[in-house]
Design an enzyme around this catalytic site. Sequence first.
Site, short mmCIF file in Angstrom:
data_model
loop_
_atom_site.label_atom_id
_atom_site.label_comp_id
_atom_site.label_asym_id
_atom_site.label_seq_id
_atom_site.Cartn_x
_atom_site.Cartn_y
_atom_site.Cartn_z
N GLY A 1 -32.47 26.50 -16.67
CA GLY A 1 -32.38 26.72 -17.14
C GLY A 1 -34.24 27.23 -18.03
N ASP A 2 -35.18 27.60 -17.04
CA ASP A 2 -36.31 27.36 -17.10
C ASP A 2 -36.95 28.73 -16.68
OD1 ASP A 2 -39.31 28.22 -18.99
OD2 ASP A 2 -38.64 25.92 -20.28
#
Length: 469
Positions: A253-254
């Site tokens: 997600g990052d």
Amino acid sequence: MEQSQRFRASDLIQTILPVLVLATVSLRVVECKVHSSGPDALHYRAINCRKHSALLTDFGAVGDGKTLNTKAFKAAIDSLGTYASQGGAQLIVPPGKWLTGSFNLTSSHFTLFLHKDAVILASQDEAEWPLVPALPSYGRGRDGNGDGRFSSLIFGTNLTDIIITGNNGTIDGQGQYWWDKFHQGQFNYSNKIQISNLTLINSPSWFVHPTYSSDVLIHGLTILAPIDSPNTDGIDPDSCTNTRIEDCFVVSGDDCIAVKSGWDQYGIKFGMPTRHLIIRRLTCISPDSATIALGSEMSGGIQDVRAEDITAINTQSGIRIKTAIGRVAYVKDIYVRRMTLTTMKWVFWMSGSYNQHPDTNFDPKAFPEIKGINYRDIVATNVTGAARLEGIAQDHFTGICISNVTISLSKTPKELQWNCTNIAGVTSNVTPEPCHLLPKKEKVDCAFPEDRLPIEDVHLKTCCTTKTA
Ligand SMILES: *[C@@H]1O[C@H](CO)[C@@H](O)[C@H](O)[C@H]1NC(C)=O
Ligand SMILES: *[C@@H]1O[C@H](CO)[C@@H](O)[C@H](O)[C@H]1NC(C)=O
Ligand SMILES: *[C@@H]1O[C@H](CO)[C@@H](O)[C@H](O)[C@H]1NC(C)=O
Ligand SMILES: *[C@@H]1O[C@H](CO)[C@@H](O)[C@H](O)[C@H]1NC(C)=O
Ligand SMILES: *[C@@H]1O[C@H](CO)[C@@H](O)[C@H](O)[C@H]1NC(C)=O
Ligand SMILES: *[C@@H]1O[C@H](CO)[C@@H](O)[C@H](O)[C@H]1NC(C)=O
Ligand SMILES: *[C@@H]1O[C@H](CO)[C@@H](O)[C@H](O)[C@H]1NC(C)=O
Ligand SMILES: *[C@@H]1O[C@H](CO)[C@@H](O)[C@H](O)[C@H]1NC(C)=O
């Protein structure tokens, strides 16, 4: 991702270490002479093999996924620490599900080996994750957690010759609970670190975070987190020298890889750059973040990064430089070649206004230097925007070179494909047509260094474990 004010969980793995107790030493790890076989045979490649070895179960651990094994890990690590100066030691995590709280590696010349069917499960009990002081180069918890931050699941400091490896065994951060809280692993002030052939899943925060360390080898990691999870950077070399990251697959997600070196006045004062970093054969999926991010915390400087053979699918950007006024320092001598990108929002992205600060005491007149950024041999398809390159008005980003790049656009592309402000450089053989701040030159190949870095010549031994007693 702009996750500024969330509580940050702990990293999966970070480095600093020391300990002792009595050990049940029944196995020896030696460099293979002959290929041993049988159910107890164990082979792996590592920077060093160890003379002593023990099983986690020798220390009372129970692999049922329910029993808390923090004490067993601590006892094993303490016990094996006594062999640091006698050929080193290895702790084998056998098949099973081993629930544990945060533990520290405390002695040099140590190997943590995970069997392919071993799963280390991070406890969801907050009491099992001590708060530790903020890193001095950040000044405060990056997690919005005031002065402190949660310890990593596996943490080490002031160590040398540390190996965490396996035949693709798993470390599960069980981040679901912690995504609002804290990281998975961190190493502080250590050198000669190898982290390889593991599957790391659902880190509460950054997965692998080597800090103030040198000679770091990261190889063959599968790193998996939900694409909507916060702060789940894959690998974050932070104020590290001589790091080699190869053959990693990251879904996150990052940022898949985020290169860092401290934050504003704290990072400037600490003054430790990330330098001589190699990234090869990375595959990344991260719809809301970068394949490789440089910054935004770069106040110790980032120099000599060499990335090649990079694949990204459904990812926000290829390479992203993030900085802001107040960071000072530099991002320079960056070399990237052979990227294959599919379904991207931006191929190239530079942001000079990444205005997150640890506090209000940053210097509003302090400018970072961004120069010598080289990108070549890139094919990207289904792209929304080719480039968004935003320098700082009083502080242009210079020496940008982009060559041999073919970008095919998506069905609904941006009208302005090259959005350039306050930058300077050249392009050669790039489509679609670049902005006027990057004028076209005939037959320019952007630079990529030919010399080898010391971390490329690290020899791996083949280690075997044989039963001796
Ligand atoms: C990782 O495993 C692969 C085989 O799957 C092996 O070729 C490689 O040498 C291993 N590398 C390390 C550093 O453990
Ligand atoms: C690990 O070591 C650090 C200091 O280096 C300490 O603050 C922390 O409490 C230790 N963690 C555990 C689980 O013992
Ligand atoms: C890492 O080292 C620095 C400097 O000694 C220290 O301030 C910081 O607390 C260490 N990190 C941890 C988690 O112990
Ligand atoms: C680790 O090394 C750093 C830098 O040499 C030193 O400042 C720090 O006190 C050491 N920490 C421990 C826990 O030994
Ligand atoms: C390691 O395990 C992960 C997750 O199960 C899998 O996706 C990956 O392909 C495995 N890697 C190797 C080299 O077997
Ligand atoms: C192209 O990108 C769009 C998002 O911009 C996505 O919805 C679509 O599935 C992609 N198409 C292909 C063929 O990958
Ligand atoms: C241009 O880039 C492509 C894709 O990486 C590569 O196959 C090709 O050899 C490059 N051409 C030149 C002239 O370097
Ligand atoms: C171009 O980028 C700037 C930021 O650098 C942004 O403010 C502006 O809206 C962008 N323009 C377009 C047309 O996308």
